[in-house]
Design an enzyme around this catalytic site. Structure first.
Site, PDB file in Angstrom:
ATOM      1  N   ARG A  97     -11.162   2.832  11.636  1.00 27.73           N
ATOM      2  CA  ARG A  97     -11.825   4.133  11.496  1.00 27.73           C
ATOM      3  C   ARG A  97     -13.336   3.937  11.447  1.00 27.73           C
ATOM      4  O   ARG A  97     -13.811   2.836  11.144  1.00 27.73           O
ATOM      5  CB  ARG A  97     -11.320   4.856  10.247  1.00 27.73           C
ATOM      6  CG  ARG A  97      -9.868   5.284  10.360  1.00 27.73           C
ATOM      7  CD  ARG A  97      -9.397   6.014   9.104  1.00 27.73           C
ATOM      8  NE  ARG A  97      -7.991   6.403   9.213  1.00 27.73           N
ATOM      9  CZ  ARG A  97      -7.555   7.524   9.766  1.00 27.73           C
ATOM     10  NH1 ARG A  97      -8.427   8.387  10.259  1.00 27.73           N
ATOM     11  NH2 ARG A  97      -6.266   7.796   9.832  1.00 27.73           N
ATOM     12  N   HIS A 102       5.350   6.818  11.426  1.00 23.50           N
ATOM     13  CA  HIS A 102       4.803   7.548  10.283  1.00 23.50           C
ATOM     14  C   HIS A 102       5.902   7.806   9.249  1.00 23.50           C
ATOM     15  O   HIS A 102       6.835   8.572   9.482  1.00 23.50           O
ATOM     16  CB  HIS A 102       4.141   8.878  10.666  1.00 23.50           C
ATOM     17  CG  HIS A 102       3.137   9.312   9.621  1.00 23.50           C
ATOM     18  ND1 HIS A 102       1.813   8.945   9.666  1.00 23.50           N
ATOM     19  CD2 HIS A 102       3.278  10.024   8.485  1.00 23.50           C
ATOM     20  CE1 HIS A 102       1.175   9.445   8.628  1.00 23.50           C
ATOM     21  NE2 HIS A 102       2.045  10.098   7.893  1.00 23.50           N
ATOM     22  N   ASP A 103       5.770   7.138   8.117  1.00 27.27           N
ATOM     23  CA  ASP A 103       6.676   7.260   6.968  1.00 27.27           C
ATOM     24  C   ASP A 103       8.094   6.761   7.240  1.00 27.27           C
ATOM     25  O   ASP A 103       9.030   7.114   6.515  1.00 27.27           O
ATOM     26  CB  ASP A 103       6.719   8.701   6.443  1.00 27.27           C
ATOM     27  CG  ASP A 103       5.449   9.062   5.683  1.00 27.27           C
ATOM     28  OD1 ASP A 103       4.627   8.165   5.438  1.00 27.27           O
ATOM     29  OD2 ASP A 103       5.284  10.244   5.339  1.00 27.27           O
ATOM     30  N   HIS A 155      -5.561   0.315  12.888  1.00 21.68           N
ATOM     31  CA  HIS A 155      -6.163   1.628  13.098  1.00 21.68           C
ATOM     32  C   HIS A 155      -7.572   1.603  12.517  1.00 21.68           C
ATOM     33  O   HIS A 155      -7.783   1.973  11.365  1.00 21.68           O
ATOM     34  CB  HIS A 155      -5.319   2.721  12.423  1.00 21.68           C
ATOM     35  CG  HIS A 155      -5.790   4.112  12.699  1.00 21.68           C
ATOM     36  ND1 HIS A 155      -4.953   5.205  12.642  1.00 21.68           N
ATOM     37  CD2 HIS A 155      -7.008   4.617  13.029  1.00 21.68           C
ATOM     38  CE1 HIS A 155      -5.626   6.308  12.912  1.00 21.68           C
ATOM     39  NE2 HIS A 155      -6.880   5.974  13.153  1.00 21.68           N
ATOM     40  N   ASN A 188       1.934  -2.439  11.161  1.00 23.29           N
ATOM     41  CA  ASN A 188       0.569  -1.964  10.922  1.00 23.29           C
ATOM     42  C   ASN A 188       0.021  -2.666   9.676  1.00 23.29           C
ATOM     43  O   ASN A 188       0.594  -2.537   8.591  1.00 23.29           O
ATOM     44  CB  ASN A 188       0.579  -0.446  10.735  1.00 23.29           C
ATOM     45  CG  ASN A 188      -0.830   0.139  10.649  1.00 23.29           C
ATOM     46  OD1 ASN A 188      -1.710  -0.431  10.032  1.00 23.29           O
ATOM     47  ND2 ASN A 188      -1.016   1.306  11.246  1.00 23.29           N
ATOM     48  N   HIS A 195     -10.660   0.436   5.966  1.00 25.70           N
ATOM     49  CA  HIS A 195      -9.620  -0.603   5.906  1.00 25.70           C
ATOM     50  C   HIS A 195      -9.897  -1.626   7.019  1.00 25.70           C
ATOM     51  O   HIS A 195     -10.626  -2.571   6.796  1.00 25.70           O
ATOM     52  CB  HIS A 195      -8.206  -0.028   5.952  1.00 25.70           C
ATOM     53  CG  HIS A 195      -8.028   1.225   6.750  1.00 25.70           C
ATOM     54  ND1 HIS A 195      -8.210   1.285   8.108  1.00 25.70           N
ATOM     55  CD2 HIS A 195      -7.651   2.479   6.360  1.00 25.70           C
ATOM     56  CE1 HIS A 195      -7.958   2.509   8.540  1.00 25.70           C
ATOM     57  NE2 HIS A 195      -7.618   3.265   7.504  1.00 25.70           N
ATOM     58  N   GLY A 216       3.694   0.686   8.735  1.00 23.27           N
ATOM     59  CA  GLY A 216       2.713   0.013   7.907  1.00 23.27           C
ATOM     60  C   GLY A 216       2.917   0.201   6.425  1.00 23.27           C
ATOM     61  O   GLY A 216       3.310  -0.721   5.709  1.00 23.27           O
ATOM     62  N   HIS A 217       2.675   1.405   5.942  1.00 23.69           N
ATOM     63  CA  HIS A 217       2.606   1.649   4.500  1.00 23.69           C
ATOM     64  C   HIS A 217       3.863   1.199   3.768  1.00 23.69           C
ATOM     65  O   HIS A 217       3.799   0.413   2.813  1.00 23.69           O
ATOM     66  CB  HIS A 217       2.348   3.141   4.235  1.00 23.69           C
ATOM     67  CG  HIS A 217       2.179   3.467   2.786  1.00 23.69           C
ATOM     68  ND1 HIS A 217       0.985   3.291   2.124  1.00 23.69           N
ATOM     69  CD2 HIS A 217       3.061   3.935   1.866  1.00 23.69           C
ATOM     70  CE1 HIS A 217       1.130   3.640   0.864  1.00 23.69           C
ATOM     71  NE2 HIS A 217       2.370   4.036   0.679  1.00 23.69           N
ATOM     72  N   THR A 257      -4.809   9.770   6.528  1.00 25.85           N
ATOM     73  CA  THR A 257      -3.876   9.157   7.465  1.00 25.85           C
ATOM     74  C   THR A 257      -3.563  10.177   8.550  1.00 25.85           C
ATOM     75  O   THR A 257      -3.891  11.357   8.412  1.00 25.85           O
ATOM     76  CB  THR A 257      -2.580   8.707   6.745  1.00 25.85           C
ATOM     77  OG1 THR A 257      -1.741   8.011   7.675  1.00 25.85           O
ATOM     78  CG2 THR A 257      -1.830   9.896   6.174  1.00 25.85           C
ATOM     79  N   GLU A 307      -4.593   1.887  17.231  1.00 26.95           N
ATOM     80  CA  GLU A 307      -4.537   3.338  17.079  1.00 26.95           C
ATOM     81  C   GLU A 307      -5.929   3.867  16.765  1.00 26.95           C
ATOM     82  O   GLU A 307      -6.741   3.166  16.158  1.00 26.95           O
ATOM     83  CB  GLU A 307      -3.611   3.730  15.918  1.00 26.95           C
ATOM     84  CG  GLU A 307      -2.172   3.344  16.074  1.00 26.95           C
ATOM     85  CD  GLU A 307      -1.331   3.793  14.893  1.00 26.95           C
ATOM     86  OE1 GLU A 307      -1.916   4.281  13.891  1.00 26.95           O
ATOM     87  OE2 GLU A 307      -0.108   3.668  14.955  1.00 26.95           O
ATOM     88  N   ARG A 351     -11.774  -5.321  -3.202  1.00 35.18           N
ATOM     89  CA  ARG A 351     -12.409  -6.354  -4.013  1.00 35.18           C
ATOM     90  C   ARG A 351     -13.597  -7.013  -3.317  1.00 35.18           C
ATOM     91  O   ARG A 351     -14.455  -7.615  -3.947  1.00 35.18           O
ATOM     92  CB  ARG A 351     -11.362  -7.426  -4.370  1.00 35.18           C
ATOM     93  CG  ARG A 351     -11.848  -8.553  -5.266  1.00 35.18           C
ATOM     94  CD  ARG A 351     -12.149  -8.088  -6.671  1.00 35.18           C
ATOM     95  NE  ARG A 351     -12.590  -9.182  -7.504  1.00 35.18           N
ATOM     96  CZ  ARG A 351     -11.797  -9.901  -8.303  1.00 35.18           C
ATOM     97  NH1 ARG A 351     -10.495  -9.621  -8.349  1.00 35.18           N
ATOM     98  NH2 ARG A 351     -12.282 -10.868  -9.042  1.00 35.18           N
TER      99      ARG A 351
END
Length: 240
Positions: free
Chosen positions: A45, A190-191, A43, A7, A50, A213-214, A100, A70, A18
């Site tokens: 939104r 997720h996580d 993903h 992701n 993002h 992703g994160h 999230t 997603e 920036r």
């Protein structure tokens, strides 16, 4: 071997902080695939905080592996994915203002809605996955929506893993076995991280794909994207 879809939302978050086009999300998608990632996840939104809608179109052009989009199935989102035609759409229940994804679908109360959306996506030739937790009733009812896959929402696993890995994984093992019995393919996300991914992958049967992703992008800040992807892929090799 379980596939790794990366992701790249956090790449876009850094760019948007920036302005301009640094870092370049299209280059990130190209690099993810060149470095061994089996897929790219985004993903978008509604507020484009993002991944922007234009990013989705631009990234689609450079996909050589698998493109997973997603999102919450609003009219705008459905129109976007039907035009872009990714390999997979993962439907999440979170509202536009959510930071999230933080829960799976209630497939009982949202059965009719999901069934209608998934039928529309299938007509467009797009594989569909829906975000769910380990509640057996929700997994059983996922079948009635017509979805091809479920994506297990793994934040509870990640939260409890440091204290008791066996207890943390148990409901996910049961959920995966049930989903497979019902004919559903299984994704997860997720996580998930370098700390908890190997144990998850070794214990979850029938796991097709993880979307990360994160943690992966954060690790790449220290280790570089290529090395990080290789380390994550290493966690996805099940030892015989």
């Amino acid at each position: 071997m379980t596939k790794l879809s990366v992701n790249i939302n956090k790449i876009a978050t850094l760019r948007n902080a920036r302005g301009g086009n640094i870092p370049n999300v299209v280059k990130a998608a190209i690099d993810v695939q060149a470095f061994g990632g089996e897929g790219v996840t985004v993903h978008p939104r509604p507020d484009e905080r993002h991944i922007r809608h234009q990013d989705v179109y631009d990234i689609r052009k450079v996909i050589t592996t698998e493109f997973n989009i997603e999102g919450y199935p609003s009219d705008e989102f459905i129109a976007l994915v039907k035009e872009v035609k990714p390999h997979q759409v993962t439907l999440v229940p979170d509202p536009p203002e959510a930071i999230t994804s933080n829960a799976g679908w209630d497939t009982i109360n949202h059965q009719s809605f999901l069934k209608e959306v998934i039928a529309e996506l299938k007509e467009a030739g797009i594989r569909t996955s829906i975000f769910v937790d380990t509640t057996s009733d929700f997994i059983e009812n996922a079948v009635t929506t017509g979805t091809d896959r479920i994506e297990l929402y793994t934040e509870p696993y990640a939260t409890h893993f440091p204290n008791d890995p066996a207890k943390a994984i148990a409901p996910f093992v049961a959920a995966a076995n049930l989903a497979n019995k019902l004919g559903l393919k299984i994704n997860a996300g997720h996580d998930l991280s370098l700390e908890n991914l190997k144990y998850f992958n070794e214990n979850i049967p029938f796991l097709k794909e993880v979307s990360i992703g994160h943690a992966l992008i954060a690790d790449a800040l220290y280790m570089g994207l290529e090395r990080t992807i290789q380390l994550y892929k290493k966690q996805l090799i099940k030892e015989l």
